[in-house]
Motif scaffolding. Structure first.
Motif, short mmCIF file in Angstrom:
data_model
loop_
_atom_site.label_atom_id
_atom_site.label_comp_id
_atom_site.label_asym_id
_atom_site.label_seq_id
_atom_site.Cartn_x
_atom_site.Cartn_y
_atom_site.Cartn_z
N GLY A 80 0.82 -1.21 0.00
CA GLY A 80 0.00 0.00 0.00
C GLY A 80 0.84 1.25 0.00
O GLY A 80 1.93 1.28 0.59
N ILE A 81 0.34 2.27 -0.66
CA ILE A 81 1.00 3.58 -0.66
C ILE A 81 -0.06 4.61 -0.29
O ILE A 81 -1.05 4.78 -1.01
N GLU A 82 0.16 5.27 0.84
CA GLU A 82 -0.81 6.30 1.27
C GLU A 82 -0.48 7.60 0.56
O GLU A 82 0.63 8.12 0.68
N THR A 83 -1.42 8.13 -0.18
CA THR A 83 -1.14 9.32 -1.00
C THR A 83 -1.71 10.59 -0.37
O THR A 83 -1.77 11.63 -1.02
N LEU A 84 -2.13 10.47 0.88
CA LEU A 84 -2.63 11.63 1.61
C LEU A 84 -1.55 12.71 1.64
O LEU A 84 -0.38 12.42 1.90
N GLU A 85 -1.93 13.96 1.37
CA GLU A 85 -0.93 15.05 1.33
C GLU A 85 -0.62 15.51 2.75
O GLU A 85 -1.29 16.39 3.29
N ASP A 86 0.37 14.89 3.37
CA ASP A 86 0.73 15.26 4.74
C ASP A 86 2.23 15.44 4.90
O ASP A 86 2.74 15.43 6.02
N GLY A 87 2.92 15.62 3.82
CA GLY A 87 4.34 15.94 3.86
C GLY A 87 5.28 14.78 4.08
O GLY A 87 6.48 14.97 4.19
N ARG A 88 4.76 13.57 4.13
CA ARG A 88 5.64 12.42 4.36
C ARG A 88 6.47 12.11 3.11
O ARG A 88 6.03 12.35 1.98
N GLU A 89 7.66 11.55 3.39
CA GLU A 89 8.47 11.05 2.28
C GLU A 89 7.77 9.83 1.67
O GLU A 89 7.00 9.15 2.36
N MET A 90 8.13 9.55 0.44
CA MET A 90 7.50 8.42 -0.26
C MET A 90 7.67 7.10 0.52
O MET A 90 6.74 6.34 0.70
N VAL A 91 8.89 6.89 1.01
CA VAL A 91 9.17 5.62 1.68
C VAL A 91 8.31 5.46 2.94
O VAL A 91 7.95 4.35 3.33
N ASP A 92 7.98 6.58 3.56
CA ASP A 92 7.19 6.53 4.79
C ASP A 92 5.71 6.29 4.53
O ASP A 92 4.92 6.15 5.47
N ARG A 93 5.33 6.27 3.30
CA ARG A 93 3.94 6.05 2.94
C ARG A 93 3.63 4.56 2.68
O ARG A 93 2.50 4.19 2.46
N MET A 94 4.70 3.78 2.71
CA MET A 94 4.55 2.38 2.28
C MET A 94 4.09 1.48 3.43
O MET A 94 4.49 1.64 4.57
N SER A 95 3.28 0.51 3.05
CA SER A 95 2.90 -0.54 4.00
C SER A 95 2.80 -1.86 3.21
O SER A 95 2.57 -1.86 2.00
N TYR A 96 2.99 -2.94 3.94
CA TYR A 96 3.04 -4.26 3.28
C TYR A 96 2.28 -5.29 4.10
O TYR A 96 2.24 -5.22 5.33
N HIS A 97 1.72 -6.22 3.41
CA HIS A 97 1.11 -7.37 4.10
C HIS A 97 1.39 -8.61 3.27
O HIS A 97 1.06 -8.67 2.07
N ALA A 98 2.00 -9.59 3.91
CA ALA A 98 2.25 -10.87 3.23
C ALA A 98 1.56 -11.96 4.03
O ALA A 98 1.56 -11.93 5.27
N SER A 99 0.96 -12.88 3.31
CA SER A 99 0.17 -13.88 4.01
C SER A 99 0.16 -15.19 3.22
O SER A 99 0.33 -15.20 2.00
N ALA A 100 -0.05 -16.26 3.94
CA ALA A 100 -0.24 -17.58 3.30
C ALA A 100 -1.63 -18.07 3.69
O ALA A 100 -2.02 -17.99 4.86
N PHE A 101 -2.40 -18.50 2.72
CA PHE A 101 -3.75 -19.00 2.99
C PHE A 101 -3.79 -20.50 2.80
O PHE A 101 -3.27 -21.01 1.81
N VAL A 102 -4.46 -21.15 3.68
CA VAL A 102 -4.75 -22.58 3.49
C VAL A 102 -6.25 -22.76 3.71
O VAL A 102 -6.78 -22.38 4.76
N ALA A 103 -6.92 -23.27 2.71
CA ALA A 103 -8.37 -23.48 2.83
C ALA A 103 -8.68 -24.96 2.71
O ALA A 103 -8.06 -25.68 1.92
N HIS A 104 -9.64 -25.38 3.48
CA HIS A 104 -10.02 -26.80 3.49
C HIS A 104 -11.53 -26.91 3.27
O HIS A 104 -12.31 -26.24 3.95
N ARG A 105 -11.91 -27.71 2.29
CA ARG A 105 -13.34 -27.96 2.07
C ARG A 105 -13.76 -29.09 3.01
O ARG A 105 -13.46 -30.25 2.77
N VAL A 106 -14.42 -28.72 4.07
CA VAL A 106 -14.79 -29.68 5.10
C VAL A 106 -15.92 -30.57 4.59
O VAL A 106 -15.88 -31.80 4.73
N THR A 107 -16.94 -29.94 4.03
CA THR A 107 -18.02 -30.68 3.38
C THR A 107 -18.28 -30.00 2.03
O THR A 107 -17.61 -29.01 1.71
#
Lengths: 287, 186
Positions: free
Chosen positions: A135-162
């Motif tokens: 994510g990159i927050e583009t709100l105009e609040d004077g932050r540097e570009m690098v400070d606008r960054m956020s990340y989320h990494a995830s692994a999903f495992v789904a199981h069909r029970v029925t």
């Protein structure tokens, strides 16, 4: 007599050979083919969390995510509808049978996010995917570009029970490059963490052909930013052929997973949910 | 002794004849397991297509048999939810195949170049129900084999298939079926 026996033996051998090479006019044996398992969820998102479901190659999924304010506002806010709503418009695209990419823009903090999902396991009863969101927050609040960054990494495992019930587990890691501590009115400091570990769980239960109930619980593991809370959501999916409508109540108005993990401040004990909806419209550009 | 020699000669001639017949017909059967079949379903203001590239076919011109089948679980409508509904509608766990076994009304000529109009008649089975149908199509002989293209309308009601609903709107009872397969010489 011996000649006759020899002849009959040769005749039998030759006839067997002849009939073996003659083309058969009988039906072929019916043999089962290897078919792709069907998707577990009806759309690439459960409610706020992504699901293991992937788009077909060439398919374009146009999404609208909408979350309103808490219903506790009562009639004065028309149960949250008058409050500032978070809205995310997104486009996701199926690149291969196992990979999809997407981009979206949310109203809160004017966040533009890029995401990718890759399925690493796809069997009749079990699916697993890897997910990444930047994510990159583009709100105009004077932050540097690098400070606008956020990340989320995830692994999903789904199981069909029925046939009708699917459960999913999704451990994840979230990072905000810029997470400043902030002073409270009482002089203490509101501590904010850059990194969070979390685990998301979800279920999808098909009530009938076109209606399913869904639920999610997103919990932070270990240390967390002050006053932030876990996220609980419950919803209904309605499938209409080309669209999937998801209507839900959630304790978070944040739509991108990293913000839901690190920014939600709504204790479940208050039972103060806001309602929202997602719309998915898939355009089959692949064929 | 004379009787034995006569029988031996007659049997040898018969065997020779059988071998000649077998040799002459060995190129008259065609088979492939990667043919394309699709259906088009219509609902008001919307339509979708289901495709499979796992159509299996075999044509024996000498025996005049036409044999096709597809595993319905391989049909892909481009939407996982719809695929699941389709498999449920067709009860593919119990009836996994759609199949046709029949014969040409008039055999196509392997020596003729270009597409030839053909018609097959035979038994078509889906959802556990078998009906006798006639299907028009074209047969084209080429260096790579025999290409068959055909299309017909399948009425779900004829096969006790309940048309699925998109909310309250039901899918049209008539499904447009088409197939395209290049059968290779055996």
């Amino acid at each position: 007599m011996t000649n006759m026996r020899t002849f009959l033996f040769l005749l039998a051998v030759l006839l067997t050979g002849v009939f073996a090479i003659l083309p058969s006019s009988a039906q072929m044996d019916r043999q089962r083919a290897v078919a792709q398992p069907v998707e577990f969820f009806w759309s690439p998102s459960v409610i706020l969390l992504p699901s293991t479901t992937s788009l077909k190659p060439g398919d374009l999924d146009f999404t609208i995510h909408h979350t309103f304010g808490p219903v506790s506002g009562g009639m004065s806010t028309l149960f949250g509808l008058d409050d500032a709503a978070n809205i995310r418009f997104g486009l996701d695209y199926g690149v291969t049978p196992w990979a999809m990419v997407g981009v979206g823009r949310s109203r809160f903090n004017k966040t533009v996010d890029f995401r990718a999902k890759a399925r690493v396991w796809n069997k009749e009863r079990m699916q697993a995917s890897m997910y990444y969101n930047m994510g990159i927050e583009t709100l105009e609040d004077g932050r540097e570009m690098v400070d606008r960054m956020s990340y989320h990494a995830s692994a999903f495992v789904a199981h069909r029970v029925t046939e009708d019930l699917v459960v999913q587990l999704a451990p994840g890691f979230t990072r905000f490059v810029f997470a400043p501590d902030e002073p409270r009115f009482d002089g203490s400091v509101w501590q904010s963490l850059n990194n969070h570990w979390s685990v998301g769980s979800a279920l999808h239960y098909e009530l009938k052909e076109n209606v399913a109930v869904t639920g999610e619980y997103l919990a932070v593991l270990g240390e967390r930013t002050d006053e932030t809370t876990n996220v609980f959501s419950v919803g209904v999916d309605i499938e209409t052929g080309g669209h999937v409508f998801q209507m839900f109540f959630s304790s978070s108005q944040w739509i991108t997973p990293q913000h839901a993990v690190a920014w939600t401040r709504n204790p479940l004990s208050d039972m103060d949910f806001g309602w929202g909806f997602n719309v998915h419209r898939v355009f089959g550009t692949g064929r | 002794m004379m009787y034995g020699r006569t029988l031996f000669r007659a049997a040898s001639a018969f065997l020779g004849l059988m071998l000649m017949v077998a040799g002459s017909v060995s190129g008259q059967a065609f088979q492939h397991d990667g043919g394309h079949v699709e259906f088009v379903s219509n609902v008001p203001l919307h339509s979708f297509t289901g495709v499979s590239d796992k159509l299996v076919g075999r044509i024996d011109l000498d025996g005049n048999t036409v044999d096709f089948y597809v595993d319905l679980n391989t049909l892909d409508t481009g939407n996982g939810k719809r695929d699941k509904d389709m498999r449920k509608t067709l009860d593919t766990a119990k009836y996994p195949f759609a199949e046709f076994f029949g014969a040409f009304s008039t055999l196509p000529d392997p020596q003729r170049a270009g597409p030839q109009d053909v018609e097959v008649s035979g038994r078509f089975t889906i959802h556990g129900v078998t009906k006798t149908i006639r299907v028009p199509g074209t047969a084209t002989f080429g260096p790579q084999g025999l290409r068959i293209q055909a299309a017909w309308i399948l009425r779900l009601d004829d096969y006790n298939i309940e048309p699925p609903s998109l909310l309250i709107i039901k899918v049209d009872d008539e499904q447009e079926i088409s197939l395209d397969i290049l059968l290779k010489p055996e």
